[in-house]
Design a protein around this motif. Structure first.
Motif, mmCIF file in Angstrom:
data_model
loop_
_atom_site.group_PDB
_atom_site.id
_atom_site.type_symbol
_atom_site.label_atom_id
_atom_site.label_comp_id
_atom_site.label_asym_id
_atom_site.label_seq_id
_atom_site.Cartn_x
_atom_site.Cartn_y
_atom_site.Cartn_z
ATOM 1 N N GLN A 109 0.826 -1.196 0.000
ATOM 2 C CA GLN A 109 0.000 0.000 0.000
ATOM 3 C C GLN A 109 0.864 1.251 0.000
ATOM 4 N N ASP A 110 0.225 2.393 -0.278
ATOM 5 C CA ASP A 110 0.939 3.658 -0.153
ATOM 6 C C ASP A 110 0.885 4.132 1.292
ATOM 7 N N GLY A 113 -2.753 4.895 2.596
ATOM 8 C CA GLY A 113 -3.767 3.858 2.596
ATOM 9 C C GLY A 113 -4.846 4.042 1.568
ATOM 10 N N THR A 115 -4.372 3.528 -1.975
ATOM 11 C CA THR A 115 -4.218 2.527 -3.026
ATOM 12 C C THR A 115 -3.408 1.355 -2.488
ATOM 13 N N TRP A 116 -3.674 0.185 -3.056
ATOM 14 C CA TRP A 116 -2.958 -1.023 -2.658
ATOM 15 C C TRP A 116 -2.988 -2.007 -3.823
ATOM 16 N N TYR A 117 -2.101 -2.966 -3.793
ATOM 17 C CA TYR A 117 -2.068 -4.023 -4.803
ATOM 18 C C TYR A 117 -1.453 -5.265 -4.157
ATOM 19 N N ASN A 273 0.105 -5.418 6.841
ATOM 20 C CA ASN A 273 0.108 -5.683 5.406
ATOM 21 C C ASN A 273 0.411 -7.134 5.092
ATOM 22 N N VAL A 278 -5.034 -3.247 4.878
ATOM 23 C CA VAL A 278 -4.591 -1.919 4.433
ATOM 24 C C VAL A 278 -4.868 -0.935 5.562
#
Length: 479
Positions: A109-110, A113, A115-117, A273, A278
């Protein structure tokens, strides 16, 4: 005894350094003349604006009106666009962090919180709703959590028909959840049959505290015990107690607000994580804050939005030029004698053009200042109406868009100068003697014509004709 001069080598360190070469006298004189000419032109324009107050008020109104509208929209848009810090404070309330359990495998994640992948390929998303015990087990002892989830819209029966309300499921008795809403009146729902309504929903239902609100299918009845406001949604909203909706209807993407004994540091975020959680935490490094604010808040504009903005500004500029140009032309015709006196005093065509262009500069600056001040003031004063009826959400801090306001001010001044451009060229070409006499510039004489080019009509009038015709005899003249 003979004294010999010691030769000085060119470029030697000990060679004296002379003073800097001054500017050329001609260039300095031309610059001084240009500066003095514009200073005098601006003084004349300021005096003329005070003398012709009606025309000045008309021009200022035509310049300031589009600037006022655009400044109002720019300030309202800037207040409506929340900064990342404001968005995070609104999401968390009084909690330390927000958790969202998306997957059963590690995620990346950034810092905020948003964006995440997934870290690994082929991992599956969370297919079941999580419980408070599972989230508390991840955080450790001494932690508190509360769940917030969006439910299906609830249709209730009102005095004018059925009304559909957006449902939020949360326990407003928990201090972590109370920081997300603003209580207007009443108390928090404590039982499955009690609800809290937003002011918009209460107004649509014509209800009051303590009244019963039945659903559209008459299968259930809720009692209104409180009036709450969600800052992100000022529309018709109903807040339900978690016991009113079973866990079987819960969605996997629930939000969990947490309160931990310490702080949510980077190590805790990395550990969560690894479990597919997230995290949006309150304490973000300063470097990340500035970078995220610059990229996410001011980021590159969409092409369609940019083209629309350019079109609106261009149409506003064209409208100002077309409306203000005739006003400047009328002012030039009324000031023929003053401009002729400037020419008699030694002013050339360039000086006359500057005198008229200075009117555009002065009135453009005054119109831009008035439009910007009134527009920003109207945006601040009309903020509650814009929040309620246009954006449907509460704004952030009171602020304006400085870059947009500077551009609008520059466009207003440019519009004033462009509107005075054609009258300035006309003033530079006027006849001095006719201007001193208060007349218009006489037309230039055309090519000479002989008496054979005129013909006499039966009424004794003469007119031009293409072929030579002799003068009619005196006997044919009318008596």
């Amino acid at each position: 005894m003979t004294l010999r001069r010691t030769p000085v080598t060119r470029g030697s360190v000990d060679a004296p350094v002379g003073p800097p070469t001054p500017l050329e006298p001609g260039r300095r004189r031309r610059f001084a003349e240009l500066t003095g000419s514009w200073r005098a032109a601006l003084r004349i324009a300021r005096r003329e604006s005070r003398r012709a107050r009606r025309r000045t008020a008309l021009v200022l109104a035509m310049i300031a009106l589009p600037v006022l509208v655009l400044a109002f929209l720019a300030a309202s848009y800037d207040m409506a666009e929340l900064t990342p810090r404001e968005q995070l404070d609104r999401r968390l309330g009084v909690a330390d962090a927000e958790l969202r359990w998306f997957a059963d495998a590690p995620v990346v994640q950034d810092e905020w919180g948003d964006t995440w992948y997934p870290r690994d390929d082929g991992q599956s998303a969370m297919s079941r709703p999580t419980t408070a015990d599972e989230v508390t087990a991840l955080l450790g002892p001494g932690s508190r959590v509360t769940e917030i989830r969006a439910g299906s819209p609830v249709t209730v029966r009102g005095p004018r028909g059925d009304e559909t309300l957006q449902a939020w499921i949360l326990d407003l008795t928990d201090p972590l959840a109370r920081g997300l809403v603003r209580f207007r009146s009443g108390r928090a729902p404590q039982q499955p049959g009690e609800v809290a309504l937003s002011p918009t929903a209460l107004r649509r239902l014509d209800g009051r505290l303590g009244e019963a609100v039945p659903t559209a299918d008459r299968t259930r009845t809720y009692t209104v015990v409180g009036v709450v406001e969600f800052p992100d949604d000022l529309g018709p909203v109903i807040a339900l107690h978690p016991a009113a909706v079973g866990r079987a209807d819960a969605q996997p993407d629930s939000r969990w607000l947490i309160d931990v004994p310490g702080t949510v540091d980077a190590a805790m975020v990395a550990r969560l994580n690894e479990r597919g959680v997230v995290v949006a935490r309150r304490h973000v490094p300063a470097s990340t804050t500035s970078t995220r604010s610059l990229i996410g808040y001011v980021g590159p504009a969409d092409a369609s939005d940019l083209s629309t903005m350019v079109l609106i500004v261009g149409l506003g500029l064209l409208e100002v030029v077309l409306l203000v140009g005739p006003a400047f032309a009328v002012g030039v015709r009324r000031r023929r004698r003053d401009l002729a006196l400037v020419a008699v005093a030694g002013g050339d065509a360039a000086h006359l053009r500057r005198v008229v262009l200075a009117d555009g500069v002065v009135l453009g600056v005054l119109g831009a200042a008035a439009g910007l001040l009134l527009g920003v003031g109207a945006a601040f004063a009309g903020r509650p109406l814009m929040e309620q009826y246009v954006f449907g959400a509460r704004f952030g801090a009171y602020r304006c868009w400085p870059l947009a306001l500077v551009v609008l001010g520059g466009v207003a001044v440019l519009a004033g100068v462009l509107a005075a451009l054609a009258p300035a060229w006309t003033a530079a070409r006027q006849d001095v003697m006719a201007g001193l006499a208060g007349r218009r510039t006489p037309p230039r004489p055309g090519p000479a014509r002989s008496s054979a080019d005129w013909r006499w009509s039966s009424a004794g009038r003469r007119s031009r004709r293409s072929g030579p015709v002799g003068r009619p005899p005196r006997s044919s003249w009318p008596v």
